[in-house]
Every structure is written in C-alpha cells, then in structure tokens.
Design a protein around this motif. Structure first.
Motif, PDB file in Angstrom:
ATOM      1  N   HIS A  72       8.203   8.632  -6.465  1.00 32.13           N
ATOM      2  CA  HIS A  72       7.712   8.256  -7.213  1.00 32.13           C
ATOM      3  C   HIS A  72       6.718   8.258  -6.153  1.00 32.13           C
ATOM      4  O   HIS A  72       6.160   8.357  -5.139  1.00 32.13           O
ATOM      5  CB  HIS A  72       7.133   5.893  -7.221  1.00 32.13           C
ATOM      6  N   THR A  74       4.017   7.112  -3.166  1.00 38.89           N
ATOM      7  CA  THR A  74       3.216   6.045  -2.875  1.00 38.89           C
ATOM      8  C   THR A  74       1.845   5.124  -2.569  1.00 38.89           C
ATOM      9  O   THR A  74       1.150   7.137  -2.445  1.00 38.89           O
ATOM     10  CB  THR A  74       4.075   6.172  -1.465  1.00 38.89           C
ATOM     11  N   ARG A  76      -0.338   4.073  -4.610  1.00 39.38           N
ATOM     12  CA  ARG A  76      -1.729   4.288  -5.111  1.00 39.38           C
ATOM     13  C   ARG A  76      -1.013   2.967  -6.526  1.00 39.38           C
ATOM     14  O   ARG A  76       0.050   3.041  -6.689  1.00 39.38           O
ATOM     15  CB  ARG A  76      -1.463   5.342  -6.166  1.00 39.38           C
ATOM     16  N   VAL A  77      -1.934   2.058  -6.656  1.00 41.45           N
ATOM     17  CA  VAL A  77      -1.229   1.184  -7.685  1.00 41.45           C
ATOM     18  C   VAL A  77      -1.362   1.274  -8.538  1.00 41.45           C
ATOM     19  O   VAL A  77      -3.308   2.206  -8.921  1.00 41.45           O
ATOM     20  CB  VAL A  77      -2.379  -0.106  -6.840  1.00 41.45           C
ATOM     21  N   ARG A  78      -1.098   1.822 -10.391  1.00 44.20           N
ATOM     22  CA  ARG A  78      -1.338   2.306 -10.791  1.00 44.20           C
ATOM     23  C   ARG A  78      -0.460   1.788 -11.899  1.00 44.20           C
ATOM     24  O   ARG A  78       0.098   0.743 -11.711  1.00 44.20           O
ATOM     25  CB  ARG A  78      -0.841   3.837 -11.071  1.00 44.20           C
ATOM     26  N   SER A  91       2.590  -0.448 -10.330  1.00 47.78           N
ATOM     27  CA  SER A  91       2.950   0.569  -9.735  1.00 47.78           C
ATOM     28  C   SER A  91       4.686   0.902 -10.112  1.00 47.78           C
ATOM     29  O   SER A  91       3.963   1.898 -10.559  1.00 47.78           O
ATOM     30  CB  SER A  91       3.647  -0.632  -8.039  1.00 47.78           C
ATOM     31  N   ASP A  92       5.346   1.094  -9.105  1.00 50.85           N
ATOM     32  CA  ASP A  92       6.249   1.709  -9.907  1.00 50.85           C
ATOM     33  C   ASP A  92       7.843   0.910 -10.826  1.00 50.85           C
ATOM     34  O   ASP A  92       8.621   1.476 -10.907  1.00 50.85           O
ATOM     35  CB  ASP A  92       7.311   2.034  -8.708  1.00 50.85           C
TER      36      ASP A  92
END
Length: 162
Positions: A72, A74, A76-78, A91-92
């Motif tokens: 993943h 790291t 970044r909020v997605r 996130s993940d």
C-alpha cells in the motif's frame, strides 16, 4: 459454503506446489468460521502479511489459490472499491491481490490480479455482517449481491486456471 477441513483446504490449491500447500498457515479456528455466511474462505498469513489465501467451492469441489497483496502507498487517504463485493473502503481496506496462474503459465511467471477487500471478508460485507464505514446505497437485493460476488470470483478463478 460447506465447512472444510484443513486437509481438504491444503489439497485444494491449484497455483502452488504440494510442498508450498503443506507449509502454508491454515487458520486454526476453522470450526468457528461462519460457514453458512461464506461464499469463500479467505485469510492472510500472519507470518507474511503480503501473502493471502482464498478457497471456494467450484463445480462441487474445493478450489484454492495463493494470493499476494501489493504494498500500500502510505500517507494518502483514498477510497477504493473491491471488485468482488463492490464495498468501498477508506485507506488500505482494498488491496490489489495477484495470483500466479496455474500450470505452465504460472511456472513461467504469469499472474492475474484483481482488487479485493484486504481482509477477504467480502461475504460478510455483502450480507451486512461487517461494515467498512457509512453504507453506500445498494439497489440490488442481497441475494443478487451474493450472486454478483460469486460471479466475479468465478471469473477471477477462470483467469487463474487458464
């Protein structure tokens, strides 16, 4: 899905050697799994978090595949969506899972991938037994959502078997 034994699970894998299947970490709580709510059994290897396993029924027999989760990014909020159950996670919560192809293609390094819930709990998300955050409106009734998960999983398994 019908309850499966450790022995049956180990014998089901189509994209690894018998030795690899013998060494894999199978969950030790199989008798506690909610089998009636599972379309497939999926788990991550506690000793190697990038390694995952998926076992399902296909044509009356168990079929298992070894998966590898991509690392993943790291910081970044997605939001990401699982290709099987269409659950949206922050996130993940979704990972690109790749599987080595079965047979000669896999021995040459060929693989296929799809985006899946990182915890491999698609069956529970689609049944409302687990939540990934605020629910998004879903126009399909639950039985059709379950059918959609099974169809997407079958398509992925066909690509692994090619």
């Amino acid at each position: 899905m019908l309850a499966a034994t450790e022995s049956a699970i180990r014998k089901s894998f189509v994209n690894c050697t018998q030795g690899e299947a013998k060494r894999m970490a199978v969950p030790n709580d199989l008798e506690l799994r909610p089998w009636d709510d599972l379309d497939f059994l999926g788990w991550r290897d506690p000793a190697a978090p990038q390694r995952a396993y998926l076992v399902t029924e296909s044509d009356g027999k168990l079929v298992g595949v070894v998966l590898r989760a991509a690392a993943h990014q790291t910081g970044r909020v997605r939001r990401s969506m699982c290709s099987l159950c269409l659950t949206t996670h922050l996130s993940d919560g979704v990972s690109l899972m790749t599987a080595r192809k079965a047979g000669p293609g896999g021995r040459q390094g060929d693989s296929v991938g799809t985006y899946m819930c990182s915890d491999l709990a698609c069956s529970l998300y689609v049944r409302g037994k687990r939540h990934a955050g605020p629910p998004m409106p879903e126009p399909l009734p639950q039985p059709e959502r379950i059918d959609r998960v099974n169809a997407a999983l079958a398509a992925f398994l066909r690509k692994v078997a090619e």
